[in-house]
Design an enzyme around this catalytic site. Structure first.
Site, PDB file in Angstrom:
ATOM      1  N   LYS A 189       0.870  -1.186   0.000  1.00 33.58           N
ATOM      2  CA  LYS A 189       0.000   0.000   0.000  1.00 33.58           C
ATOM      3  C   LYS A 189       0.892   1.217   0.000  1.00 33.58           C
ATOM      4  CE  LYS A 189      -4.503   0.951   0.325  1.00 33.58           C
ATOM      5  NZ  LYS A 189      -5.626   0.109  -0.101  1.00 33.58           N
TER       6      LYS A 189
HETATM    7  P1  NAD Z   1     -13.066   7.647  -2.630  1.00 32.42           P
HETATM    8  O1  NAD Z   1     -12.056   8.694  -2.430  1.00 32.42           O
HETATM    9  O2  NAD Z   1     -13.542   7.369  -4.015  1.00 32.42           O
HETATM   10  O3  NAD Z   1     -14.372   7.940  -1.729  1.00 32.42           O
HETATM   11  C1  NAD Z   1     -14.299   8.168  -0.357  1.00 32.42           C
HETATM   12  C2  NAD Z   1     -15.684   8.584   0.138  1.00 32.42           C
HETATM   13  O4  NAD Z   1     -15.651   8.687   1.555  1.00 32.42           O
HETATM   14  C3  NAD Z   1     -16.145   9.949  -0.384  1.00 32.42           C
HETATM   15  O5  NAD Z   1     -17.543   9.931  -0.587  1.00 32.42           O
HETATM   16  C4  NAD Z   1     -15.791  10.875   0.777  1.00 32.42           C
HETATM   17  O6  NAD Z   1     -16.574  12.069   0.790  1.00 32.42           O
HETATM   18  C5  NAD Z   1     -16.131   9.976   1.946  1.00 32.42           C
HETATM   19  N1  NAD Z   1     -15.488  10.379   3.197  1.00 32.42           N
HETATM   20  C6  NAD Z   1     -14.247  10.876   3.376  1.00 32.42           C
HETATM   21  N2  NAD Z   1     -14.048  11.146   4.683  1.00 32.42           N
HETATM   22  C7  NAD Z   1     -15.177  10.795   5.324  1.00 32.42           C
HETATM   23  C8  NAD Z   1     -15.600  10.825   6.680  1.00 32.42           C
HETATM   24  N3  NAD Z   1     -14.786  11.275   7.624  1.00 32.42           N
HETATM   25  N4  NAD Z   1     -16.839  10.375   6.969  1.00 32.42           N
HETATM   26  C9  NAD Z   1     -17.658   9.906   6.006  1.00 32.42           C
HETATM   27  N5  NAD Z   1     -17.325   9.856   4.708  1.00 32.42           N
HETATM   28  C10 NAD Z   1     -16.096  10.298   4.382  1.00 32.42           C
HETATM   29  O7  NAD Z   1     -12.464   6.313  -1.980  1.00 32.42           O
HETATM   30  P2  NAD Z   1     -12.866   4.806  -2.308  1.00 32.42           P
HETATM   31  O8  NAD Z   1     -11.956   4.289  -3.347  1.00 32.42           O
HETATM   32  O9  NAD Z   1     -14.338   4.699  -2.494  1.00 32.42           O
HETATM   33  O10 NAD Z   1     -12.418   4.084  -0.957  1.00 32.42           O
HETATM   34  C11 NAD Z   1     -13.264   4.050   0.187  1.00 32.42           C
HETATM   35  C12 NAD Z   1     -12.755   2.965   1.133  1.00 32.42           C
HETATM   36  O11 NAD Z   1     -12.780   1.712   0.467  1.00 32.42           O
HETATM   37  C13 NAD Z   1     -11.313   3.145   1.624  1.00 32.42           C
HETATM   38  O12 NAD Z   1     -11.230   2.599   2.925  1.00 32.42           O
HETATM   39  C14 NAD Z   1     -10.528   2.275   0.652  1.00 32.42           C
HETATM   40  O13 NAD Z   1      -9.280   1.864   1.196  1.00 32.42           O
HETATM   41  C15 NAD Z   1     -11.489   1.119   0.502  1.00 32.42           C
HETATM   42  N6  NAD Z   1     -11.305   0.320  -0.698  1.00 32.42           N
HETATM   43  C16 NAD Z   1     -11.296   0.895  -1.929  1.00 32.42           C
HETATM   44  C17 NAD Z   1     -11.188   0.086  -3.043  1.00 32.42           C
HETATM   45  C18 NAD Z   1     -11.253   0.645  -4.447  1.00 32.42           C
HETATM   46  O14 NAD Z   1     -11.301  -0.141  -5.388  1.00 32.42           O
HETATM   47  N7  NAD Z   1     -11.295   1.948  -4.635  1.00 32.42           N
HETATM   48  C19 NAD Z   1     -11.054  -1.307  -2.907  1.00 32.42           C
HETATM   49  C20 NAD Z   1     -11.078  -1.861  -1.628  1.00 32.42           C
HETATM   50  C21 NAD Z   1     -11.210  -1.033  -0.537  1.00 32.42           C
END
Ligand code: NAD
Length: 443
Positions: A135
């Protein structure tokens, strides 16, 4: 990413992309003050215990393989020189090249990147992908930077990392606040040192060798495991009330897919708070009105709620899909959802986990629930290496096959050993990594 691009109506509360609302604790202050890496290792220990893993092997498997830290000074478009820190933690490569996202967020630090890297090792193992875990991240808020600054920062980071990443070494991907454009810059920068090598990252634009279905893959995988878990619990998904925290790449697609199979998405949220409609939100309409990725458009839903209220709603299914540690010792008892499906990485602290289990909640852990993204990243990498494109149908079918098999493998072990799903998922993953390590030999 520039200030000008923000869509804020006059008089509206400031709309932010990142950081928690001050009144809504996202850190687990009352938990035993475990750092994220300690928390993941506590979960690891439970899985290792279940598999009877020796102490020396536990230490070997927990310890990261390599950690790269770089300082990234940047003269920003506004003329100011700002210095950021970049991290890449490569946790384990016994089962294959290391794989994991790249996060741009002000709270990125070495400990959290370590935690996320180790989760990737267990995630790729639990779904049986031929990868290890890694990561990375930069402690910046891209929404406070000009887009050109983000590009220069990304390129500088890749220049410093270029010796350590590669299609057979370590393959980054998008995570919080990074996207296909960031991956495209990485492909271009890496090409300066090693020639055009699309397989160096996944989550790329299709034109540069990205896979169809990658952007929606994590949400699609979450749908598959939610279907499996709901069926096991005898909970019909048709009409099930669902709350989704986070409306970015993971949350928005999860909401869309669950709505498509008949669930009623009653609440969604972003960093500014959430919206609620007991009759069910028009998710496709909300997605169509999004002007900035990750932010819910103004006027969506009937009622505004806070993120804290969303987590405590009277729903059947809760999907935390934003940041880590949002369910902690002080709020876990308020969760009323029978099923919690972890879209985010480490959204539940170990103490919250115990509270949820004691309350009879079913928790589908992150390393299983959100593995759809890395699975389609794997398909993208395979397509790049083969120089061949898969159809959307093939991606979807293969994803379902892998997610279903992983879910069944975890639940079977959980039933056999009378363990919770997280402990079983860790145990399954640990046994695979331990076996690979043993076969390769520890010298
Ligand atoms: P992203 O940046 O696309 O979206 C993040 C979302 O969370 C946004 O809507 C943002 O406004 C919101 N957010 C940020 N801070 C916040 C808070 N304090 N309270 C509530 N909402 C908040 O990110 P993503 O890619 O959707 O990733 C989200 C989670 O999923 C992370 O933990 C990431 O590690 C995990 N994840 C992502 C993927 C992927 O394919 N993108 C895969 C597995 C896990």
């Amino acid at each position: 990413m520039t200030d000008e691009r923000r869509t804020q109506s006059p008089g509206a509360p400031e709309r932010k992309h990142t950081g928690g609302a001050a009144t809504e604790p996202t850190a687990a202050e009352s938990d035993r003050r475990l750092t994220p890496f300690q928390a993941v290792n506590q979960q690891f220990e439970r899985g290792a215990e279940l598999m009877g893993l020796s102490e020396d092997l536990r230490i070997a498997l927990k310890t990261p393989y390599r950690e790269v830290m770089v300082e990234l000074p940047l003269r920003c478009e506004d003329g100011e020189i700002r210095t950021f820190s970049g991290y890449r933690v490569q946790h384990d490569n016994s089962r294959g090249p290391m794989k994991g996202g790249l996060r741009y967020h002000p709270e990125v630090d070495l400990d959290e990147v370590r935690a996320l890297a180790s989760l990737m090792t267990w995630k790729t193992a639990v779904v049986g992908l031929p990868y290890g875990g890694a990561k990375g991240g930069i402690n910046c808020d891209p929404h406070d930077l000009h887009e050109h600054d983000v590009e220069v920062l990304t390129r500088r980071f890749v220049a410093r990392l270029s010796r350590f990443i590669g299609p057979h070494e370590d393959i980054p991907a998008p995570d919080v606040n990074t996207n296909a454009q960031v991956m495209a810059w990485i492909v271009d920068e890496y090409a300066k040192y090693h020639g055009f090598t699309p397989a160096v990252v996944t989550g790329k634009p299709i034109q540069l060798g990205g896979s169809v279905g990658r952007d929606s893959a994590t949400g699609r995988g979450l749908q598959f495991v939610t279907e499996r878990a709901a069926a096991t619990m005898g909970m019909p998904l048709e009409g099930a009330r669902v709350a989704v925290q986070g409306f970015g790449k993971v949350g928005s697609w999860t909401a869309r897919y669950l709505a498509r199979v008949g669930a009623r998405i009653v609440a969604i949220s972003d960093a500014n708070g959430g919206v609620f409609d007991g009759d069910g939100l028009d998710i496709e309409g909300i997605v169509a009105a999004v002007t900035e990725p990750g932010l819910i458009p103004v006027g969506a839903g009937k009622e505004r709620i806070t993120n804290a209220e969303l987590l405590a709603l009277d729903v059947d299914i809760l999907v935390p899909a934003a940041l880590g540690n949002v369910l902690h010792a002080r709020n876990a008892a308020q969760v009323r959802a029978r099923l919690v499906v972890e879209g985010a990485n480490h959204p539940t602290t170990p103490e919250a986990d115990e509270i949820l289990l004691a309350a009879g909640r079913t928790v589908v852990p992150d390393i299983l629930a959100n593995a759809g993204g890395v699975t389609v990243s794997y398909f993208e990498w395979v397509q790049n290496l083969q120089r061949f494109h898969w159809s959307a149908q093939r991606v979807d079918e293969e994803l379902r096959r892998i997610m279903d098999a992983a879910y069944d493998g975890v639940t079977e072990l959980a039933t056999q050993r009378q363990a919770d799903l997280r402990t079983a998922a860790f145990a399954l993953a640990i046994s695979r990594v331990a076996e690979a390590t043993r076969l390769r030999g520890v010298s």
